[in-house]
Design a protein around this motif. Sequence first.
Motif, PDB file in Angstrom:
ATOM      1  N   THR B  44       0.830  -1.208   0.000  1.00 29.05           N
ATOM      2  CA  THR B  44       0.000   0.000   0.000  1.00 29.05           C
ATOM      3  C   THR B  44       0.862   1.254   0.000  1.00 29.05           C
ATOM      4  OG1 THR B  44      -0.198  -0.314   2.361  1.00 29.05           O
ATOM      5  CG2 THR B  44      -2.103  -0.889   1.033  1.00 29.05           C
ATOM      6  N   PHE B  45       2.038   1.170   0.638  1.00 26.10           N
ATOM      7  CA  PHE B  45       2.913   2.336   0.633  1.00 26.10           C
ATOM      8  C   PHE B  45       3.412   2.614  -0.774  1.00 26.10           C
ATOM      9  CE2 PHE B  45       6.833   4.692   1.663  1.00 26.10           C
ATOM     10  CZ  PHE B  45       6.266   5.651   2.476  1.00 26.10           C
ATOM     11  N   TYR B  47       1.788   1.907  -3.480  1.00 27.09           N
ATOM     12  CA  TYR B  47       0.659   2.479  -4.215  1.00 27.09           C
ATOM     13  C   TYR B  47       0.440   3.943  -3.864  1.00 27.09           C
ATOM     14  CZ  TYR B  47      -1.245  -1.412  -6.766  1.00 27.09           C
ATOM     15  OH  TYR B  47      -1.429  -2.392  -7.678  1.00 27.09           O
ATOM     16  N   MET B  48       0.783   4.302  -2.627  1.00 24.07           N
ATOM     17  CA  MET B  48       0.601   5.682  -2.175  1.00 24.07           C
ATOM     18  C   MET B  48       1.356   6.653  -3.084  1.00 24.07           C
ATOM     19  SD  MET B  48      -0.044   7.236   1.188  1.00 24.07           S
ATOM     20  CE  MET B  48      -0.058   8.994   1.413  1.00 24.07           C
ATOM     21  N   ALA B  50       2.267   5.835  -6.245  1.00 18.30           N
ATOM     22  CA  ALA B  50       2.084   5.454  -7.643  1.00 18.30           C
ATOM     23  C   ALA B  50       1.291   6.545  -8.359  1.00 18.30           C
ATOM     24  CB  ALA B  50       1.348   4.120  -7.717  1.00 18.30           C
ATOM     25  N   LYS B  51       1.235   6.420  -9.664  1.00 20.94           N
ATOM     26  CA  LYS B  51       0.459   7.403 -10.428  1.00 20.94           C
ATOM     27  C   LYS B  51      -1.021   7.200 -10.163  1.00 20.94           C
ATOM     28  CE  LYS B  51       3.507   8.364 -14.270  1.00 20.94           C
ATOM     29  NZ  LYS B  51       4.045   7.760 -15.473  1.00 20.94           N
ATOM     30  N   HIS B  52      -1.722   8.301  -9.996  1.00 16.20           N
ATOM     31  CA  HIS B  52      -3.163   8.185  -9.742  1.00 16.20           C
ATOM     32  C   HIS B  52      -3.886   7.992 -11.068  1.00 16.20           C
ATOM     33  CE1 HIS B  52      -3.828  12.226 -11.295  1.00 16.20           C
ATOM     34  NE2 HIS B  52      -2.715  12.551 -10.668  1.00 16.20           N
ATOM     35  N   ILE B  53      -5.048   7.368 -10.998  1.00 12.36           N
ATOM     36  CA  ILE B  53      -5.810   7.123 -12.215  1.00 12.36           C
ATOM     37  C   ILE B  53      -6.977   8.090 -12.346  1.00 12.36           C
ATOM     38  CG2 ILE B  53      -5.213   4.692 -12.301  1.00 12.36           C
ATOM     39  CD1 ILE B  53      -8.042   4.156 -11.222  1.00 12.36           C
ATOM     40  N   THR B  54      -7.084   9.032 -11.402  1.00 10.43           N
ATOM     41  CA  THR B  54      -8.201   9.965 -11.447  1.00 10.43           C
ATOM     42  C   THR B  54      -8.045  10.925 -12.623  1.00 10.43           C
ATOM     43  OG1 THR B  54      -8.248   9.868  -9.063  1.00 10.43           O
ATOM     44  CG2 THR B  54      -9.531  11.602 -10.097  1.00 10.43           C
ATOM     45  N   GLN B  56      -9.208  14.417 -13.804  1.00 10.16           N
ATOM     46  CA  GLN B  56      -9.818  15.532 -13.089  1.00 10.16           C
ATOM     47  C   GLN B  56     -10.777  16.308 -13.976  1.00 10.16           C
ATOM     48  OE1 GLN B  56      -7.564  17.680 -10.115  1.00 10.16           O
ATOM     49  NE2 GLN B  56      -5.794  16.511 -10.772  1.00 10.16           N
ATOM     50  N   ASP B  59     -12.650  19.871 -13.966  1.00  8.27           N
ATOM     51  CA  ASP B  59     -11.912  21.028 -13.475  1.00  8.27           C
ATOM     52  C   ASP B  59     -10.696  21.365 -14.330  1.00  8.27           C
ATOM     53  OD1 ASP B  59     -13.619  21.566 -11.472  1.00  8.27           O
ATOM     54  OD2 ASP B  59     -12.599  20.331  -9.995  1.00  8.27           O
ATOM     55  N   ARG B 204       1.523   0.067 -15.892  1.00 13.72           N
ATOM     56  CA  ARG B 204       2.887  -0.226 -15.508  1.00 13.72           C
ATOM     57  C   ARG B 204       3.465  -1.333 -16.377  1.00 13.72           C
ATOM     58  NH1 ARG B 204       3.548  -0.208  -9.156  1.00 13.72           N
ATOM     59  NH2 ARG B 204       1.391  -0.337  -8.535  1.00 13.72           N
TER      60      ARG B 204
END
Lengths: 319, 204
Positions: B44-45, B47-48, B50-54, B56, B59, B204
């Motif tokens: 999980t660390f 992933y913290m 890692a690149k986000h998939i959101t 935006q 906005d 990845r």
Amino acid sequence: MSGILELGIMLFHVMVVIIILFLVPIPFTWMERKVAGHIQQRLGPMRVGWHGVLQPLADGIKLLTKEDIIPDRADRLLFKIAPIISLVPPFAVFVAVPFADNLLLSDMNIGLLYILAVAGLGIYGVIFGGWASNSKYSLLGSIRSCAQLISYEIPMGFAVIGVMMLSQSMNLSDIVNAQADTWNIVYQPLGFFVFFIAGLAEAQRVPFDLAEAEGDLGAGYHTEYSGMRFSYFMISEYLVMLTISVLCVILFFGGWHGFLLPLPPLLWFTLKVGFFVYLFMWIRFTFPRYRYDQLMSIGWKVLFPLSLANILVTGFFIV
Amino acid sequence: MNQTEATNKPHASANSTPVEKSDSGQGWIGWVFFSDLFAGLRLTFKYMFAKHITMQYPDIEKWQPYSRFRGHHFLLKDEQGDIKCVACELCAKICPSQCIEVIPYEDENGDRHPEVFDIDMGRCLYCGLCEDACPVDAIAMGSHFEFSTYSSKDLLVNKATLLAMPGKTEKGGVVIPASFNSDETVTVTAKNEKGYHWWDAIHR
């Protein structure tokens, strides 16, 4: 005359601490949502303010303006005072917490005992809230958290005894000063382990958040709460988490004593507490929840004997 | 067995092999020191950071659909700037939900053109049959997809609106910079509509 002045100064200090404690959940909720988001490859709140820093304020305004619903058959008096009862002990705990050298409200001889005792009172808010709601989810949630808090308070108390034996004191300032050279974590790794696990359960965080297991219980004891009363419960939960982090730092990680970098003591203390708060959140978004019987057997069959063994071993080394 | 385990995890990168080993074959030392729990925390660390998939949207970013995307209809013009449509009404005939209404007229040169070309976007099911049926490639479905309104009357679009609608994208499947306006519309702010490829950015 000087007595009144002293009282005024005392009240001023208390007010400062209370205001800081009321503000602390604001960055915590933001941080929790950000950590949650990034661990799940999301972004978390982004729209209110820079990277969503003002999101907790927006949430607070929303909660303030929400309707305060009291269920028809609820015990109205208990229902109303339960959030306040659960809010008071986490604040009262910080009377005895030394934030830095001589930076504390009251230098008690039995500070550690006081903190454990007062923190245990927070359970009344949970019981009252669950009972007064007159809902099966709330009642089951509150019964679960009662049993959990009582079971885990015992290993927690025993885990702390090792620290007390090392520093020969229950005064928190003395405990911190005894760690000026070597932190207690070096002598008490088992004690810290038991204390931290029990602390997770005390703060009702994942993996021990059975009281609010949303899968089987709605939201636990605060299922029926809404608006500001709900946010009182949330504030108290965040403050309990802060309390556990602060205790971890004071008892096992040398309080305000730093290493390598000569930063101000208060900053060191804040950094360490911040790390533990992050650790709580990190654990929350990594692990699933334990089953209830697992929770009980971990508490009584693992942590309790371990804490007793810790006392025994510490005793041998001291004598 | 190990082979199948490794291939079943699409996100496992090259350096996560020791993690999987300790998962399956941890000894009692690993059990005492919770090697499995720490493996989870390490994951999980990772992933913290890692690149986000959101994405935006709306906005600062917007999805640019592929050219095959079936969005809002648009009517094409020929080189002279006249409407291509010859008002044969084939699109109106083939439309399964009968949401196209065409009324033809004859201009001074004797050419057929639509007097009225109305589409009820609320009834359209975006099948693209009108596009297939058109003999002169006058109607097509473009990249525009942000036309939700508060009133179903606004979904009844006429010829002028259809002529002004944006066409198909040349290169789709990218995320481009955009901004959200106070009137609830989204403006694309990119100078060149290149953007970044969404899947390549997170894969990845």
